[in-house]
Motif scaffolding. Sequence first.
Motif, PDB file in Angstrom:
ATOM      1  N   ALA A  24     -12.880  -1.099   4.104  1.00 16.06           N
ATOM      2  CA  ALA A  24     -12.146  -1.567   5.119  1.00 16.06           C
ATOM      3  C   ALA A  24     -11.075  -2.708   4.828  1.00 16.06           C
ATOM      4  CB  ALA A  24     -13.218  -2.167   6.382  1.00 16.06           C
ATOM      5  N   SER A  25     -11.608  -3.416   3.742  1.00 16.54           N
ATOM      6  CA  SER A  25     -10.720  -4.478   3.227  1.00 16.54           C
ATOM      7  C   SER A  25      -9.721  -3.959   2.655  1.00 16.54           C
ATOM      8  CB  SER A  25     -11.490  -5.536   2.523  1.00 16.54           C
ATOM      9  OG  SER A  25     -12.341  -6.220   3.241  1.00 16.54           O
ATOM     10  N   ALA A  26      -9.941  -3.083   1.705  1.00 16.09           N
ATOM     11  CA  ALA A  26      -8.951  -2.386   1.042  1.00 16.09           C
ATOM     12  C   ALA A  26      -7.886  -1.636   1.813  1.00 16.09           C
ATOM     13  CB  ALA A  26      -9.704  -1.286   0.030  1.00 16.09           C
ATOM     14  N   ALA A  27      -8.254  -0.940   2.883  1.00 18.34           N
ATOM     15  CA  ALA A  27      -7.228  -0.303   3.900  1.00 18.34           C
ATOM     16  C   ALA A  27      -6.682  -0.983   4.320  1.00 18.34           C
ATOM     17  CB  ALA A  27      -8.120   0.700   4.864  1.00 18.34           C
ATOM     18  N   VAL A  28      -7.222  -2.473   4.927  1.00 16.64           N
ATOM     19  CA  VAL A  28      -6.395  -3.278   5.810  1.00 16.64           C
ATOM     20  C   VAL A  28      -5.242  -3.818   4.835  1.00 16.64           C
ATOM     21  CG1 VAL A  28      -6.280  -5.507   6.851  1.00 16.64           C
ATOM     22  CG2 VAL A  28      -8.146  -4.004   7.430  1.00 16.64           C
TER      23      VAL A  28
END
Length: 474
Positions: A24-28
């Motif tokens: 999720a952090s990488a996507a954000v």
Amino acid sequence: MRRPPPHTLRGQLTAGLVLLLAIASAAVGITTVLALQGFLVGRLDQQLEASSGRFAASLEHEARPDADNRPDTRGQADSTFGARLLRGTVTQASVVDEAADRKVALTPDDRSALAGVPADGRGHDVRLSTLGAYRVTAVQGDDRDILITGLPLHPVEETLHRLEAVEAVVFGAALIATGVAGALWVRTSLRPLQRVTAQAAGVARLPLASGDVDMPGPLPDANPRTEVGQVATALNRMLGHVEDALTRRQASEERLRHFAADASHELRTPVANVRGHAELALRHDEPLPAEVQHALERIHSESQRMTRLVDDLLLLARLDAGRPLEHEAVDLTLLVLNATADARAAGPGHRWLLDLPEQPVIVRGDAHRLQQAIGNLLANARVHTPPGTEVTVALEADAASAGLTVSDSGPGVLAELQPEVFGRFVRADHNRSRSTGSTGLGLAIVHAVITAHGGTVGLTSTPGHTVFRVSLPR
């Protein structure tokens, strides 16, 4: 070296939680960087459109000089780039430097890159060897030439790199904090499951085969609305069934044990009476009819066999009941010598070999019962092997244990019989038949006596080589 994945449920849940947060952090982060990049590049395109190519137009050379012939740097930002192309060739290139234009030396690759920019008024990325990355637009000039205006992409790249660094620090700290907090949360959530695991492991370590086992109590707080509570409830129910089954089995074995002991004890007197009367009748001075003589001899023989059977059953019942044995120093070497001498006298057709250490082997135990166990092993080798069989009795010892082996070169024990050879009333096929009145309890007594002394007894057998191994603690 690749690190193996976590195997415990707690490790898998924690790793899964951290992995989902990392995704999720990488996507954000990627979405934020791409969005900001698009916004900043759009702003550059707007600035390029607002400048209307004034700086590049000042580089034109018309037939009659006018205001366009003089470089116009008013209102242009520092590092603004301008270039003029005529028939695909760069004729002039400058850059705004502190409100003044400065000629730019272009390499052949730079000229080729500028010549490849389409004159569509849209923004395009170009990397120049001396200036770096630029966002440029190309438009048609008054002299049928191409005018290129560009702004540097370095501020955009610097802003994006700073954002990436901030996101890496923030997301990294968030992952570490989530890993620690998630591990504590998962550990707390799985605490009931750990109690279930500990309970099951404790039950698995219990000697359930012994029968007399203290089963652990039920697990507390078994909430049936949760998965762990359902497992705990099922485990409690199963342990209850196991405890009930063990209690019933233990009670049944106790009743059977008491019955065998009582029956054996009660049978000793009548069997002795029958044997005594048969012996008395056989000693009668007057001649007896042949049929009566034969009947009395059979009665005497069977009464002797029944006496041995009753004695063996009574001994097993006492050993099963845990009757204490003598606990004194026993010379195991002397017991082996005496038992071998008795076996040699009973079976002169066999070859009896001894392999004894130079020093006596001393153990703690009941000399009479150990003598009986060794005698049974030798009798088993004598009775169930043909004449001429070689029987070797070996004794060895170390500081912790003493080992006795009785091996023979007979036909061996059938493979399907070997797992239960130490059972009670277990009889072999014709190769080891009950031709001499065996009760089928000899090896069972050996196992019971050796086990009561804290030792072990085992068997390995193939045709032509059978070995009984006894180990006793010293």
